[in-house]
Enzyme design. Structure first.
Site, PDB file in Angstrom:
ATOM      1  N   PRO A 123       7.099   3.822  -1.181  1.00  0.00           N
ATOM      2  CA  PRO A 123       6.188   4.752  -1.869  1.00  0.00           C
ATOM      3  C   PRO A 123       5.429   5.603  -0.868  1.00  0.00           C
ATOM      4  CG  PRO A 123       5.170   2.598  -1.719  1.00  0.00           C
ATOM      5  CD  PRO A 123       6.520   2.473  -1.062  1.00  0.00           C
TER       6      PRO A 123
ATOM      7  N   GLU B 277       3.122   8.426   0.072  1.00  0.00           N
ATOM      8  CA  GLU B 277       2.113   9.280  -0.545  1.00  0.00           C
ATOM      9  C   GLU B 277       2.311  10.742  -0.163  1.00  0.00           C
ATOM     10  OE1 GLU B 277      -1.340  10.773  -2.424  1.00  0.00           O
ATOM     11  OE2 GLU B 277      -0.061   9.028  -2.745  1.00  0.00           O
TER      12      GLU B 277
ATOM     13  N   GLN C 190       2.219   1.640  -8.263  1.00  0.00           N
ATOM     14  CA  GLN C 190       1.387   1.102  -7.201  1.00  0.00           C
ATOM     15  C   GLN C 190      -0.057   1.543  -7.391  1.00  0.00           C
ATOM     16  OE1 GLN C 190       1.210   2.433  -2.854  1.00  0.00           O
ATOM     17  NE2 GLN C 190       2.398   0.538  -2.662  1.00  0.00           N
TER      18      GLN C 190
ATOM     19  N   CYS D  16      -2.039   1.771   3.341  1.00  0.00           N
ATOM     20  CA  CYS D  16      -2.192   3.210   3.579  1.00  0.00           C
ATOM     21  C   CYS D  16      -3.087   3.457   4.789  1.00  0.00           C
ATOM     22  CB  CYS D  16      -2.783   3.904   2.359  1.00  0.00           C
ATOM     23  SG  CYS D  16      -3.020   5.684   2.599  1.00  0.00           S
TER      24      CYS D  16
ATOM     25  N   LYS E 279       1.632  -4.696  -0.589  1.00  0.00           N
ATOM     26  CA  LYS E 279       2.158  -4.159   0.658  1.00  0.00           C
ATOM     27  C   LYS E 279       1.026  -4.101   1.681  1.00  0.00           C
ATOM     28  CE  LYS E 279       4.792  -0.475   2.848  1.00  0.00           C
ATOM     29  NZ  LYS E 279       5.353   0.889   2.780  1.00  0.00           N
TER      30      LYS E 279
ATOM     31  N   GLY F 146       9.732  -0.597   8.100  1.00  0.00           N
ATOM     32  CA  GLY F 146       9.333   0.080   9.323  1.00  0.00           C
ATOM     33  C   GLY F 146      10.467   0.382  10.271  1.00  0.00           C
ATOM     34  N   GLU F 147      10.652   1.671  10.571  1.00  0.00           N
ATOM     35  CA  GLU F 147      11.570   2.139  11.626  1.00  0.00           C
ATOM     36  C   GLU F 147      13.032   1.802  11.337  1.00  0.00           C
ATOM     37  OE1 GLU F 147      11.035   4.770  14.720  1.00  0.00           O
ATOM     38  OE2 GLU F 147       9.494   3.828  13.458  1.00  0.00           O
TER      39      GLU F 147
ATOM     40  N   ARG G 127      10.850   6.883   5.633  1.00  0.00           N
ATOM     41  CA  ARG G 127      11.225   8.118   6.331  1.00  0.00           C
ATOM     42  C   ARG G 127      12.734   8.198   6.593  1.00  0.00           C
ATOM     43  NH1 ARG G 127       8.120   8.000  11.553  1.00  0.00           N
ATOM     44  NH2 ARG G 127       8.565   5.772  11.338  1.00  0.00           N
TER      45      ARG G 127
END
Length: 318
Positions: free
Chosen positions: A15, A17, A76, A106, A147, A208-209, A232
């Site tokens: 998710p 933002e 969420q 966040c 999360k 992550g990554e 991403r």
């Protein structure tokens, strides 16, 4: 075929933002075949929101809480008041969300400044109170997940936070393997997720990554998690989920252009002016990580403000 096919775990779409709205969820779940996705966070203040706000963040509620390609979508929530979080969580599931996810990760300064998101990782007891209240209010058959990052300034409370989340009754935990202070700078500390898994028994999702099938394999191996969440990387390579899951070839640039044109052509009645041109340019910042052609096109596209001109450019290139 490329990559290392794996059916050992699920892949969640993150998710993000200001990036992964319902239209982007449609694009990525259709191209990437994700198992589950989560909405951008709804910022909970001292009020119970009307259904209209939930529908704005998650139009999929009107379609069985699934994207057009059939991927389930969970709402969420982000906030610090246990009672108001609980009331809004109940409303979310009443409207059809398959459970709720709670955001303690966040890193945005504006969110943290108002005591939301990652800043709560300084206070394991607050996490416990929020999740306990939500879990008590939401029907037992509806999952309550959370999360978190590894911490705010450092990782000293990572294990305490995870234990608090479990003790409060959460049904699952996604861990972004960096602190708030580390932002999105590589590397992601997947080995810390393994440490968390040793201390809790609830299901853990690693995040992550993850930019490739090789990254997914390495993350699963180092974290010990079968389930992973991608953010991403999914924007940079739209079919990354399928690349990881079934060894599909990475989407070529022609396929990406068609997806971009489709994205640029979907009407959004609530958004006017430069909203969509800005979102398209934002997507290009991720695509440039994967595609040389995106970098070349962006040199001209970044100057355009008119949506129709952008559509023409995408059509001509396609």
């Amino acid at each position: 075929m490329t990559g290392n096919p794996s059916s050992s775990g699920k892949i969640w779409l993150a998710p993000m933002e200001g990036v992964v709205d319902h239209v982007m969820r449609d694009m990525l779940t259709s191209a990437g075949s994700y198992d589950f996705c989560v909405t951008e966070f709804i910022r909970v203040t001292r009020q119970l929101y009307k259904p209209a706000l939930f529908y704005r963040y998650c139009p999929e509620l009107k379609s069985g809480s699934r994207t057009p390609s059939g991927t389930p979508v969970r709402i969420q929530l982000l906030g610090q008041d246990p009672d108001w979080m609980a009331e809004n969580a109940v409303r979310a599931v009443e409207l059809g969300s398959p459970g709720v996810d709670l955001n303690f990760g966040c890193p945005a300064k504006t969110v943290n400044k108002s005591k939301g998101g990652a800043i709560l990782l300084r206070e394991p007891e607050t996490l416990y109170k929020i999740i306990s209240a939500v879990r008590a209010a939401v029907p037992a058959g509806q999952p309550v997940t959370a999360k978190m990052r590894l911490g705010y300034e450092d990782k000293s409370l990572a294990l305490d936070n995870a234990r608090a989340i479990e003790a409060a009754g959460a049904d699952g935990l996604t861990v972004h393997a960096r602190t708030k202070a580390e932002g999105y700078r590589p590397p992601a500390h997947w080995h810390w997720i393994a440490r968390i898994r040793e201390k809790v028994s609830l299901p853990v999702v690693a995040n992550g990554e993850i930019w490739s099938a090789a990254d997914a394999e390495a993350c699963r191996r180092e974290s010990g998690c079968a389930d992973i969440m991608i953010g991403r990387g999914a924007l940079a390579l739209p079919n990354l989920g399928r690349v990881i899951n079934v060894g599909e070839e990475p989407m070529n640039w022609a396929g990406v252009r068609k997806l971009l044109l489709r994205y640029a052509s979907i009407e959004r009645p609530d958004h006017r002016g430069g909203f969509l041109p800005s979102r398209i340019k934002q997507w290009f910042t991720y695509l440039r990580h994967q595609y040389r052609e995106a970098d070349e096109m962006f040199r001209d596209l970044k100057r355009l403000q008119d949506l129709e001109e952008i559509r023409v450019m995408l059509s001509e290139e396609a």
